[in-house]
Design a protein around this motif. Structure first.
Motif, PDB file in Angstrom:
ATOM      1  N   MET A 131       0.615  -1.210  -0.029  1.00 29.63           N
ATOM      2  CA  MET A 131       0.103   0.123   0.069  1.00 29.63           C
ATOM      3  C   MET A 131       0.977   1.314  -0.042  1.00 29.63           C
ATOM      4  N   THR A 132       0.466   2.262  -0.818  1.00 34.78           N
ATOM      5  CA  THR A 132       1.247   3.509  -1.092  1.00 34.78           C
ATOM      6  C   THR A 132       0.885   4.367  -0.059  1.00 34.78           C
ATOM      7  N   THR A 133       1.665   4.930   0.878  1.00 35.05           N
ATOM      8  CA  THR A 133       1.527   5.811   1.681  1.00 35.05           C
ATOM      9  C   THR A 133       1.380   7.288   1.204  1.00 35.05           C
ATOM     10  N   VAL A 134       2.115   7.563   0.297  1.00 30.49           N
ATOM     11  CA  VAL A 134       2.319   8.899  -0.285  1.00 30.49           C
ATOM     12  C   VAL A 134       1.549   9.109  -1.478  1.00 30.49           C
ATOM     13  N   PRO A 135       0.552   9.994  -1.683  1.00 29.75           N
ATOM     14  CA  PRO A 135      -0.330  10.001  -3.018  1.00 29.75           C
ATOM     15  C   PRO A 135       0.752  10.359  -4.208  1.00 29.75           C
ATOM     16  N   PRO A 136       0.034   9.867  -5.307  1.00 28.35           N
ATOM     17  CA  PRO A 136       0.790   9.597  -6.534  1.00 28.35           C
ATOM     18  C   PRO A 136       1.269  10.940  -7.014  1.00 28.35           C
ATOM     19  N   GLU A 137       0.680  12.091  -6.933  1.00 26.70           N
ATOM     20  CA  GLU A 137       0.874  13.562  -7.358  1.00 26.70           C
ATOM     21  C   GLU A 137       2.234  13.775  -6.567  1.00 26.70           C
ATOM     22  N   ALA A 138       2.189  13.380  -5.156  1.00 26.17           N
ATOM     23  CA  ALA A 138       3.219  13.914  -4.295  1.00 26.17           C
ATOM     24  C   ALA A 138       4.692  13.090  -4.718  1.00 26.17           C
ATOM     25  N   GLU A 139       4.287  11.835  -4.916  1.00 21.83           N
ATOM     26  CA  GLU A 139       5.579  11.141  -5.179  1.00 21.83           C
ATOM     27  C   GLU A 139       6.269  11.498  -6.396  1.00 21.83           C
ATOM     28  N   ARG A 140       5.413  11.981  -7.567  1.00 21.94           N
ATOM     29  CA  ARG A 140       6.103  12.446  -8.634  1.00 21.94           C
ATOM     30  C   ARG A 140       7.053  13.804  -8.360  1.00 21.94           C
ATOM     31  N   LEU A 141       6.623  14.582  -7.523  1.00 26.03           N
ATOM     32  CA  LEU A 141       7.257  15.736  -6.958  1.00 26.03           C
ATOM     33  C   LEU A 141       8.453  15.391  -6.151  1.00 26.03           C
ATOM     34  N   LEU A 142       8.400  14.403  -5.317  1.00 25.16           N
ATOM     35  CA  LEU A 142       9.588  13.959  -4.569  1.00 25.16           C
ATOM     36  C   LEU A 142      10.688  13.371  -5.406  1.00 25.16           C
ATOM     37  N   GLU A 143      10.343  12.618  -6.437  1.00 24.38           N
ATOM     38  CA  GLU A 143      11.194  11.696  -7.181  1.00 24.38           C
ATOM     39  C   GLU A 143      11.992  12.569  -8.014  1.00 24.38           C
ATOM     40  N   VAL A 191      11.389   9.752  12.782  1.00 25.60           N
ATOM     41  CA  VAL A 191      11.944  10.644  12.257  1.00 25.60           C
ATOM     42  C   VAL A 191      11.180  11.454  11.265  1.00 25.60           C
ATOM     43  N   SER A 192      11.212  12.645  10.882  1.00 19.70           N
ATOM     44  CA  SER A 192      10.256  13.396   9.908  1.00 19.70           C
ATOM     45  C   SER A 192      11.122  14.239   8.919  1.00 19.70           C
ATOM     46  N   LEU A 193      10.287  14.314   7.927  1.00 21.20           N
ATOM     47  CA  LEU A 193      11.052  15.163   6.624  1.00 21.20           C
ATOM     48  C   LEU A 193       9.926  16.219   6.131  1.00 21.20           C
ATOM     49  N   SER A 194      10.387  17.232   5.946  1.00 21.93           N
ATOM     50  CA  SER A 194       9.409  18.208   5.641  1.00 21.93           C
ATOM     51  C   SER A 194       9.966  19.084   4.300  1.00 21.93           C
ATOM     52  N   ILE A 195       9.375  18.967   3.340  1.00 22.46           N
ATOM     53  CA  ILE A 195       9.890  19.152   1.990  1.00 22.46           C
ATOM     54  C   ILE A 195       8.813  20.054   1.378  1.00 22.46           C
ATOM     55  N   GLN A 196       9.453  21.372   0.810  1.00 19.21           N
ATOM     56  CA  GLN A 196       8.472  22.127   0.162  1.00 19.21           C
ATOM     57  C   GLN A 196       9.149  22.880  -0.958  1.00 19.21           C
ATOM     58  N   ASN A 197       8.290  23.362  -1.913  1.00 17.83           N
ATOM     59  CA  ASN A 197       8.938  23.992  -3.159  1.00 17.83           C
ATOM     60  C   ASN A 197       8.300  25.392  -3.271  1.00 17.83           C
ATOM     61  N   ASP A 198       9.181  26.455  -3.254  1.00 16.38           N
ATOM     62  CA  ASP A 198       8.711  27.662  -3.291  1.00 16.38           C
ATOM     63  C   ASP A 198       8.994  28.639  -4.724  1.00 16.38           C
ATOM     64  N   ASP A 199       8.227  29.384  -5.171  1.00 21.71           N
ATOM     65  CA  ASP A 199       8.852  30.402  -6.000  1.00 21.71           C
ATOM     66  C   ASP A 199       8.797  31.724  -5.416  1.00 21.71           C
ATOM     67  N   ASP A 200       9.642  32.440  -5.552  1.00 20.88           N
ATOM     68  CA  ASP A 200      10.077  33.863  -4.883  1.00 20.88           C
ATOM     69  C   ASP A 200       9.199  33.942  -3.576  1.00 20.88           C
ATOM     70  N   ARG A 254       6.462  32.053  -2.305  1.00 21.83           N
ATOM     71  CA  ARG A 254       5.502  31.880  -2.220  1.00 21.83           C
ATOM     72  C   ARG A 254       5.490  29.993  -2.385  1.00 21.83           C
ATOM     73  N   THR A 255       4.863  29.525  -1.463  1.00 24.41           N
ATOM     74  CA  THR A 255       4.839  27.856  -1.610  1.00 24.41           C
ATOM     75  C   THR A 255       4.066  27.474  -2.685  1.00 24.41           C
ATOM     76  N   ARG A 256       4.641  26.670  -3.385  1.00 19.72           N
ATOM     77  CA  ARG A 256       3.896  25.807  -4.482  1.00 19.72           C
ATOM     78  C   ARG A 256       3.314  24.521  -3.942  1.00 19.72           C
ATOM     79  N   TRP A 257       3.909  23.725  -3.244  1.00 15.12           N
ATOM     80  CA  TRP A 257       3.718  22.469  -2.586  1.00 15.12           C
ATOM     81  C   TRP A 257       4.504  22.294  -1.284  1.00 15.12           C
ATOM     82  N   TYR A 314       0.350  15.801   2.011  1.00 14.80           N
ATOM     83  CA  TYR A 314       0.675  16.503   0.911  1.00 14.80           C
ATOM     84  C   TYR A 314      -0.383  17.625   0.709  1.00 14.80           C
ATOM     85  N   ARG A 315       0.260  18.906   0.108  1.00 12.89           N
ATOM     86  CA  ARG A 315      -0.742  20.035  -0.074  1.00 12.89           C
ATOM     87  C   ARG A 315      -0.220  20.886  -1.200  1.00 12.89           C
TER      88      ARG A 315
END
Length: 128
Positions: A1-13, A61-70, A72-75, A125-126
């Motif tokens: 069973m996958t824990t991470v949503p597929p759209e988030a997996e794509r970003l993380l990979e 443990v935990s990991l917090s990952i985010q992507n920003d543009d200038d 502003r958080t994208r995800w 994931y958001r």
């Protein structure tokens, strides 16, 4: 069973973004930026220092990952899991090469770092 949503997996990979790696020392959080690689509900981090000792003492443990543009958080993705320090040199070297490739670094960069493998237990994931 996958824990991470597929759209988030794509970003993380695929996206070479920084993760903040949370460990615990003396009952208090210790957070540090790290490069990582994600595949199939497992995260690979190559690191050194206090983080390794923290994982050996408390593997939660935990990991917090985010992507920003200038600014502003994208995800964002937050992962909670159980970590293991991998002592095998060949596995560490292979993981280091994979991570360095993701971040466009020389394959032999950070040779002193050890492999930490994280089995993801839960994820959030958001997008914004």
């Amino acid at each position: 069973m996958t824990t991470v949503p597929p759209e988030a997996e794509r970003l993380l990979e695929n996206e070479p973004v920084m993760a903040h790696f949370g460990t615990c020392v003396d009952g208090r959080p210790h957070v540090a930026p790290v490069w990582f690689r994600y595949e199939d509900d497992t995260v690979e981090v190559v690191t050194t220092g206090r983080k390794l000792e923290n994982v050996r003492e408390n593997p939660k443990v935990s990991l917090s990952i985010q992507n920003d543009d200038d600014g502003r958080t994208r995800w964002m993705v937050t992962l909670l899991g159980t970590a293991t320090v991998v002592e095998d040199e060949a596995e560490t070297d292979a993981a280091r090469r994979r991570i360095n490739e993701k971040y466009d670094a020389p394959s032999d960069a950070y040779e002193e770092n050890r492999l930490v493998r994280i089995d993801v237990g839960t994820a959030s994931y958001r997008t914004y």
